[in-house]
Design a protein around this motif. Structure first.
Motif, PDB file in Angstrom:
ATOM      1  N   ARG A   1      39.449  34.389  35.112  1.00 21.67           N
ATOM      2  CA  ARG A   1      39.100  35.210  36.284  1.00 21.67           C
ATOM      3  C   ARG A   1      37.806  35.977  36.014  1.00 21.67           C
ATOM      4  O   ARG A   1      37.072  36.311  36.949  1.00 21.67           O
ATOM      5  CB  ARG A   1      40.224  36.208  36.603  1.00 21.67           C
ATOM      6  N   GLU A   2      37.554  36.261  34.755  1.00 24.23           N
ATOM      7  CA  GLU A   2      36.373  37.028  34.351  1.00 24.23           C
ATOM      8  C   GLU A   2      35.320  36.136  33.695  1.00 24.23           C
ATOM      9  O   GLU A   2      34.528  36.599  32.869  1.00 24.23           O
ATOM     10  CB  GLU A   2      36.808  38.127  33.364  1.00 24.23           C
ATOM     11  N   ILE A   3      35.285  34.863  34.067  1.00 24.24           N
ATOM     12  CA  ILE A   3      34.349  33.916  33.452  1.00 24.24           C
ATOM     13  C   ILE A   3      32.924  34.450  33.552  1.00 24.24           C
ATOM     14  O   ILE A   3      32.543  35.066  34.551  1.00 24.24           O
ATOM     15  CB  ILE A   3      34.483  32.509  34.080  1.00 24.24           C
ATOM     16  N   TRP A   4      32.180  34.258  32.519  1.00 26.84           N
ATOM     17  CA  TRP A   4      30.825  34.797  32.447  1.00 26.84           C
ATOM     18  C   TRP A   4      29.912  34.119  33.473  1.00 26.84           C
ATOM     19  O   TRP A   4      29.861  32.889  33.565  1.00 26.84           O
ATOM     20  CB  TRP A   4      30.252  34.586  31.061  1.00 26.84           C
ATOM     21  N   PRO A   5      29.161  34.897  34.237  1.00 29.15           N
ATOM     22  CA  PRO A   5      28.262  34.325  35.250  1.00 29.15           C
ATOM     23  C   PRO A   5      27.254  33.337  34.658  1.00 29.15           C
ATOM     24  O   PRO A   5      26.934  32.326  35.293  1.00 29.15           O
ATOM     25  CB  PRO A   5      27.551  35.550  35.841  1.00 29.15           C
TER      26      PRO A   5
END
Length: 104
Positions: free
Chosen positions: A24-28
């Motif tokens: 959900r917090e995958i790096w942009p």
């Protein structure tokens, strides 16, 4: 021309919620790399009974995310995920390609 790649990976038991949280917090910058390399769609499914992850990618061109292991961002992601997945010595997830047997 687009094509699909499918493969399986193994999550260590008890890390289902942590795996989902990290994605959900995958790096942009990782998302950008994947899209820039031709990954148009990428889904991962979890079989909770076996802790097996099933990944399916639609990519434009001949390569998949599995060909990005030489990039710094992917190596950092692998190291970040290594404590919750089965990995190879270089921290890459152990992946097993899956053969397509049916499409509707």
């Amino acid at each position: 021309m687009s094509q699909q790649f499918a493969f399986r990976m193994k999550l260590l038991p008890g890390y289902e919620e942590e795996y989902e949280k990290r994605h959900r917090e995958i790096w942009p910058e990782l998302v950008k790399l994947l899209k820039d390399s031709g990954v148009q769609d990428y889904s991962i499914y979890l079989d909770k009974e076996t802790s097996t992850l099933f990944a399916v990618q639609t990519v434009k061109g001949e390569s998949s995310s599995q060909d990005l292991g030489n990039t710094e961002i992917v190596q950092r992601w692998w190291a970040y995920m290594a404590d919750i997945m089965e990995t190879n010595k270089d921290n890459s997830p152990v992946t097993v390609p899956l053969k397509e047997v049916f499409t509707l």
